[in-house]
Structure formats: structure tokens, C-alpha cells
Scaffold this motif. Structure first.
Motif, short mmCIF file in Angstrom:
data_model
loop_
_atom_site.label_atom_id
_atom_site.label_comp_id
_atom_site.label_asym_id
_atom_site.label_seq_id
_atom_site.Cartn_x
_atom_site.Cartn_y
_atom_site.Cartn_z
N ALA A 509 0.83 -1.20 0.00
CA ALA A 509 0.00 0.00 0.00
C ALA A 509 0.87 1.26 0.00
CB ALA A 509 -0.93 -0.01 1.21
N ASN A 510 1.94 1.26 0.78
CA ASN A 510 2.85 2.40 0.78
C ASN A 510 3.44 2.63 -0.60
OD1 ASN A 510 3.05 3.75 3.36
ND2 ASN A 510 3.84 1.83 4.20
N GLU A 511 3.76 1.54 -1.31
CA GLU A 511 4.32 1.67 -2.65
C GLU A 511 3.30 2.26 -3.63
OE1 GLU A 511 5.66 -2.36 -3.23
OE2 GLU A 511 6.88 -2.23 -1.40
N VAL A 512 2.05 1.84 -3.50
CA VAL A 512 0.98 2.37 -4.36
C VAL A 512 0.76 3.85 -4.06
CG1 VAL A 512 -1.49 2.26 -4.86
CG2 VAL A 512 -0.17 0.14 -4.65
N ILE A 513 0.73 4.21 -2.78
CA ILE A 513 0.49 5.60 -2.38
C ILE A 513 1.58 6.51 -2.90
CG2 ILE A 513 0.42 7.16 -0.39
CD1 ILE A 513 -0.90 4.75 1.15
N MET A 514 2.84 6.10 -2.75
CA MET A 514 3.94 6.96 -3.16
C MET A 514 4.10 7.01 -4.67
SD MET A 514 4.82 8.54 -0.58
CE MET A 514 6.14 9.43 -1.40
N ASP A 515 3.56 6.06 -5.38
CA ASP A 515 3.52 6.16 -6.84
C ASP A 515 2.45 7.17 -7.25
OD1 ASP A 515 4.19 5.19 -9.60
OD2 ASP A 515 2.06 4.69 -9.53
N TYR A 516 1.30 7.14 -6.58
CA TYR A 516 0.23 8.10 -6.89
C TYR A 516 0.60 9.50 -6.42
CZ TYR A 516 -4.29 10.37 -7.04
OH TYR A 516 -5.30 11.25 -7.30
N LEU A 517 1.21 9.61 -5.24
CA LEU A 517 1.72 10.85 -4.66
C LEU A 517 0.62 11.88 -4.35
CD1 LEU A 517 4.53 11.91 -3.84
CD2 LEU A 517 4.55 13.22 -5.95
N PRO A 518 -0.20 11.61 -3.33
CA PRO A 518 -1.26 12.56 -2.95
C PRO A 518 -0.73 13.79 -2.22
CG PRO A 518 -1.24 10.69 -1.46
CD PRO A 518 -0.26 10.36 -2.54
N GLY A 519 0.50 13.74 -1.77
CA GLY A 519 1.15 14.84 -1.07
C GLY A 519 2.63 14.49 -0.92
N VAL A 520 3.34 15.26 -0.12
CA VAL A 520 4.77 15.04 0.06
C VAL A 520 5.09 14.75 1.53
CG1 VAL A 520 7.08 15.98 -0.27
CG2 VAL A 520 5.24 16.65 -1.82
N PRO A 521 5.43 13.51 1.87
CA PRO A 521 5.92 13.25 3.22
C PRO A 521 7.29 13.90 3.39
CG PRO A 521 6.13 11.28 1.86
CD PRO A 521 5.43 12.31 1.03
N VAL A 522 7.48 14.64 4.47
CA VAL A 522 8.71 15.43 4.63
C VAL A 522 9.67 14.82 5.63
CG1 VAL A 522 9.66 17.69 5.26
CG2 VAL A 522 7.51 17.54 3.97
N SER A 523 9.20 14.55 6.85
CA SER A 523 10.16 14.15 7.90
C SER A 523 9.46 13.50 9.08
CB SER A 523 10.93 15.38 8.39
OG SER A 523 10.03 16.36 8.89
N SER A 524 10.26 12.87 9.91
CA SER A 524 9.84 12.38 11.23
C SER A 524 10.87 12.87 12.24
CB SER A 524 9.78 10.85 11.26
OG SER A 524 8.81 10.36 10.36
N SER A 525 10.40 13.18 13.46
CA SER A 525 11.34 13.73 14.44
C SER A 525 10.98 13.30 15.86
CB SER A 525 11.36 15.26 14.35
OG SER A 525 10.07 15.78 14.59
N PRO A 526 11.99 13.26 16.76
CA PRO A 526 11.75 12.90 18.16
C PRO A 526 11.55 14.15 19.02
CG PRO A 526 14.10 12.81 17.68
CD PRO A 526 13.42 13.32 16.44
N PRO A 527 10.33 14.48 19.41
CA PRO A 527 10.09 15.71 20.17
C PRO A 527 10.54 15.59 21.62
CG PRO A 527 8.05 14.49 19.92
CD PRO A 527 9.09 13.75 19.12
N ALA A 528 11.10 16.67 22.16
CA ALA A 528 11.56 16.72 23.55
C ALA A 528 10.53 17.45 24.40
CB ALA A 528 12.91 17.42 23.64
N ILE A 529 10.50 17.12 25.68
CA ILE A 529 9.62 17.74 26.65
C ILE A 529 10.47 18.10 27.87
CG2 ILE A 529 8.99 15.48 27.62
CD1 ILE A 529 6.17 16.58 28.11
N ALA A 530 10.19 19.22 28.52
CA ALA A 530 11.07 19.70 29.61
C ALA A 530 10.29 19.82 30.91
CB ALA A 530 11.66 21.06 29.23
N PHE A 531 11.02 19.57 32.02
CA PHE A 531 10.44 19.70 33.35
C PHE A 531 11.41 20.41 34.28
CE2 PHE A 531 8.41 15.99 31.47
CZ PHE A 531 7.07 16.25 31.71
#
Length: 554
Positions: A509-531
């Protein structure tokens, strides 16, 4: 949740100057009543959109409501494994269409009502029978994502209802049936949007209506002020001071589980990250989320606690093919993908551990494929594709949110400017459309009003369908396209009961989606939280589902 993670769903406010942040100062929290400090103040990045999580799809709303409402199933503290919530156990029949929940005994709602199977069914039937504006996907996003449509669909593009019924088998046994097996379950039963409300509160909800449509929706009064909503969580919501951008919750002493470690919990909206950091350093708040990558080392050197969550999100540029017909041409979508320098975004805007995305889910989720079509940064190729499409004069409206930061989107205005510059180098005329996050931006993007928009998703539960199925399992106004090959690929994966086979179908399914290209996936990131230094923090969650009842003061 957009946070969609997980419909991510689903958040804002004008920046507050540090000098005016006074509530919850250290002197107020110096008391000790044996249950921990008096008040814990958390700096949120945006306002909640509603006190009823069923009407929301954004993380800032869920951060607040999660402390007051509980679902049938929850996630283990600090992890993504499903554990008992209001149901101490659950099981499905072999077909995956009949789910039986054994509820906990002695659970009370904040208004004194008892948790029973009938109360659970009243919630599900309430959502299923929504009418009018409640059927707008901007209002009932998660219900439609998990359970489909309604008892009587009023819109032609509403999804087919998958919810069938809920039956109280006995006082503490609820049986929920769906028409077809789906990969959305059992994970969907853990969503805040499907958390359980008091039956008395639901009676009050049903006397009010949401009104309006598209990006001009008015939410019912009960959801915009404290006093009516009632859950079972360790805190109860007692005040929403919109003028000072604060939500106050108080410890619920009749809570069935471990009592909260503080008497009061305050979420204060401080939209600017630098203002949140300064407020923590000044002692005016006790913690905040979405720490700027450049601030992590500095705060740690100063003695603050800055745990980093695991990667479980995706940031993307979405296209609305109905808002701009040029986007219906595949060459145009490909040109935009090649025009954006995603590696530069990761390098300059994201914390250490951020990665460039190749598909609409992080590589930490099973079903990620290494065989998808990729679109490396190439301005010349972008121009060539626009020529092929006869769109050398392409112009797009590009929406982006203001007064907010998100786990996947640390500085929206900066990200927008980088992408705007990239697109203009490829010859695309970009008209900026800044909008306030909640509810304006969320409603506009959900209804497909923007040619291009920036959004993302933090997973709600650990299944690939919670990412790609959220957007591409069927027609969605946000994207405005209909492609049978994409929809069929997701349907095949969703309906496959064997986990190993389902993972392989997700890859396809991921291969089909990225061939059709409904948008542009940009990035993934690890968010930090502070205390703060004097805080015993909660376990941090890759799903950003922290339980603030675990907080106490040292």
C-alpha cells in the motif's frame, strides 16, 4: 493524531509575555498536603479546541482531556502496548467483528454516576446517531475514521457505517459489534475521541448542537466551558479561562486508580517556544512541550530534565486536488515533491534523530517499505515536469498555521518559508495563507480549502493503518482525490486478519500511495519535553500521551 498518530489529530494562542505569567508560582506550590505539591503548571503550545474529545482531532485538546477522560483501552505508561483502561480485559470473536469488554468495578464519573455497560453503550450510540454539523468530518473526524458513518448519513461522501451496535450483556459487560473486521480495532478503542462520558453529561450534550460548516463551525456551548463534561479520569476539568488561555483541572478524589500526585493541574497556552522556555527558567511554569532542538543542551546544563520521546510521527505537505485542479496532474504533484529540499529541512529545523521521510509513516512502524518511489530534491527536474504538464505558470495558495508548534512541526513559519523559497526556485508562484491553528486552520485543512498545507500526525496506536489508512482508506476532503488503486490497497490491508500478511500488504500500500503521490511526506522527528528541577515527571510517551497524574514535586 494531528495531532493528527495517530486522525493525527488534532491548538494555539497568541504568545504570552513571560512577565505576565503569574499563576502557579513557586510560593503557591510550596504547600504539601500529603498528596504532593499544590499546583502543577504546564506550558502548552496551543489552546484546546474543545473540552469534549469526541469533537476534536488535535493533540493540544487531547493533552488536556486525557487527564479527565478514559477510554475502554489505554496504552502502557511510556509505551505503545495496549493495556486495560476502563475495561480490565477485552476480546474479539474469530471474525474480528464482535468485541467484548469486561469493565472495572467501582468506577465513578466526576458527576457521581457509575460506570456501567449501559453507560458505555450510551456513548457509542450517541456518536452513531449524530446529525447535522456533527457529521462534518472536521467535527467527527475520529468517529468517521474508526467507525465510518452514521445511523443516517446526510452527505453523499460520508463513509459507510461500520459500527453496528453496542449491547449491555450485564452490568459490567459491554459488547460492541461492527459490520466488517478492521485494522483500526482494537487500537481505535484506545482513542481519546472515543473516551467514555457520564450518561448524565450525554443527556445534556444532546440538548445542544454544533452549527456551521467548512471553516466556520461553531462548537456547542458545553464543549467550550467547564461544568458539563464529566469523565472518569484522575482529574476533573473545573475551569477554562479563555482570556488568560488556561484550563484548570482538580484532583478527583473518588478516582478508581492511583490518585494524582498534585491537587491542581493547569495547562497554560504559551504559543512561542522561546516564551515557554523563559517561563520555565523563571519558575513560572513547571514543564512544557516541544522544546526547540537548540535549547535541549542548554536546559540540561542548567539542570532541567529534558527527556526525548521516541520517533512516532510524520510531517507532510498535503495537496487538495479539489481546491486546485492543476494538482490533479501527476506531473505537477511530482514537480512539487522534487522542488522541496527535505534533507535541508531535517538538517536545519529538526532535533538530532530527525529523518527525511520517504512515505506517510515513520520507519518505526511495521509496514514501512524500502521499495517506494522516491522524489529527491531536484529543481531542474521540477521545472521539466511542470513543462510536461503545461503548468509553467503554476500558482498555489499555501496554508500554514500560526501561534503553534507541534511534535512533527517545531517552527511552522520557518518551515513554510523554506518550502516557499524552494517552490519559487522551481517557478511556482506561492501565495501565503497563515491561519490560527484551532479551529480555523484545522477546519480549513480538514475541509480541503487549501491548495497546499502543512500538517502531520503522531500515531494514536501502533498499526500502520493508523497512519496511511487515516488519510487514504477512502475519499477524504483534505486530499480531494478518488483513486481506486490506492483505496483498494488500503482495504486489502485493513481487512487481513493475519498480522504478518497485513504488514506485507501495508508495504504494498505504501508503494501504491507513493507512486500516486497525494502529497509530500517530509520528515519524522523525536520531540523533547522539559520539566523543572524539582519535578518528578511522568513517563514520556512516543504517542505524546503523558499522564500528568504521575507528576509530583520532589
Amino acid at each position: 493524531m494531528r495531532i493528527p498518530s495517530s486522525r493525527v489529530v488534532q491548538t494555539i494562542a497568541a504568545a504570552l509575555a513571560v512577565g505576565v505569567i503569574a499563576t502557579g508560582c513557586s510560593s503557591e506550590r510550596s504547600k504539601d498536603d500529603g498528596g504532593g505539591g499544590d499546583t502543577f503548571v504546564f506550558g502548552a503550545a496551543g489552546d484546546p479546541s474543545s473540552l469534549d474529545p469526541a469533537l476534536a482531532s488535535d493533540g493540544e485538546t487531547f493533552r488536556v482531556t486525557r487527564q479527565a477522560f478514559e477510554a475502554l483501552i489505554e496504552h502502557e505508561p511510556g509505551g505503545s502496548e495496549l493495556v486495560g483502561g476502563l475495561a480490565k480485559s477485552w476480546e474479539s470473536d474469530p471474525t474480528g467483528t464482535k468485541w467484548t469488554f469486561k469493565l472495572r468495578e467501582g468506577v465513578k464519573f466526576h458527576d457521581g454516576e457509575k460506570l456501567t455497560a449501559e453507560a458505555v453503550c450510551k456513548n457509542y450510540d450517541h456518536w452513531f446517531n449524530w446529525t447535522g454539523t456533527y457529521q462534518n468530518s472536521a467535527v467527527s473526524y475520529y468517529w468517521q475514521t474508526i467507525m465510518g458513518g452514521f445511523a443516517k448519513n446526510e452527505a453523499e461522501d460520508a463513509p459507510k457505517a461500520n459500527y453496528k451496535s453496542c449491547t449491555a450483556q450485564d452490568e459490567l459487560t459491554a459488547v460492541i459489534e461492527v459490520n466488517e473486521a478492521t485494522a483500526n480495532l482494537p487500537g481505535g478503542f484506545s482513542l481519546q475521541a472515543l473516551a467514555i462520558h457520564s450518561p448524565k453529561a450525554i443527556d445534556a450534550y444532546q440538548k445542544q448542537q454544533a452549527t456551521g460548516e467548512d471553516d466556520a463551525i461553531s462548537y456547542p456551548k458545553y464543549s467550550q466551558e467547564a461544568g458539563t463534561v464529566a469523565g472518569t479520569g484522575p482529574f476533573r476539568i473545573t475551569d477554562w479561562d479563555k482570556g488568560n488561555k488556561e484550563v484548570t483541572l482538580e484532583r478527583f478524589d473518588d478516582y478508581w486508580g492511583d490518585k494524582a500526585g498534585v491537587e491542581k493541574l493547569v495547562f497554560r497556552t504559551i504559543a512561542e517556544e522561546s516564551a515557554r522556555r523563559q517561563a520555565l527558567q523563571a519558575g513560572n511554569i513547571d514543564g512544557y512541550d516541544l522544546v526547540a532542538p537548540s535549547d535541549v543542551a542548554t536546559l540540561e546544563k542548567e539542570g532541567y530534565q529534558v527527556p526525548v520521546r521516541g520517533v512516532f510521527n510524520i510531517f507532510y505537505v498535503g495537496f487538495s486536488q479539489e481546491a486546485n485542479k492543476s494538482l490533479q496532474k501527476k506531473e505537477v504533484r511530482q514537480a512539487i515533491a522534487h522542488a522541496i529540499d527535505r534533507d535541508n529541512i531535517v538538517k536545519t529545523q529538526l532535533p538530532e534523530g530527525g529523518v527525511t521521510a520517504t512515505q506517510f509513516m515513520p520507519d518505526t512502524v511495521d509496514g514501512h517499505s524500502d521499495k517506494v518511489t522516491t522524489y529527491p530534491f531536484d529543481t531542474a527536474k521540477a521545472k521539466s515536469l511542470l513543462e510536461q504538464a503545461k503548468e509553467q505558470n503554476l500558482a498555489v495558495d499555501f496554508c500554514y498555521p500560526t501561534e503553534v508548534t507541534r511534535p512533527y512541526m517545531p517552527a511552522p513559519a520557518d518551515l513554510f518559508e523554506l518550502m516557499k523559497t524552494d517552490l519559487e526556485k522551481a517557478g511556482i508562484k506561492v501565495t501565503p495563507k497563515p491561519m490560527k491553528w484551532a479551529p480555523t486552520y484545522l477546519d480549513a485543512t480538514e475541509n480541503g480549502s487549501c491548495d497546499l498545507h502543512m500538517l502531520g500526525w503522531t500515531g494514536d496506536f501502533n498499526d500502520a493503518y493508523n497512519f496511511i489508512g487515516t488519510w487514504f482508506g477512502g475519499y477524504d476532503k483534505q486530499w480531494g482525490f478518488r483513486d481506486a488503486k490506492v483505496f483498494d490497497a488500503l482495504k486489502a490491508a485493513s481487512s487481513e486478519p493475519d498480522q504478518a500478511k497485513r504488514v506485507e500488504l501495508y508495504k504494498k500500500a505504501n508503494e501504491v500511495i507513493m507512486d500516486y503521490l497525494p502529497g509530500v511526506p517530509v520528515s519524522s522527528s523525536p520531540p523533547a519535553i522539559a520539566f523543572a528541577k524539582n519535578v518528578n515527571p511522568p513517563k514520556v510517551s512516543p504517542l505524546t500521551q503523558e499522564n500528568f497524574a504521575e507528576v509530583s514535586f520532589k
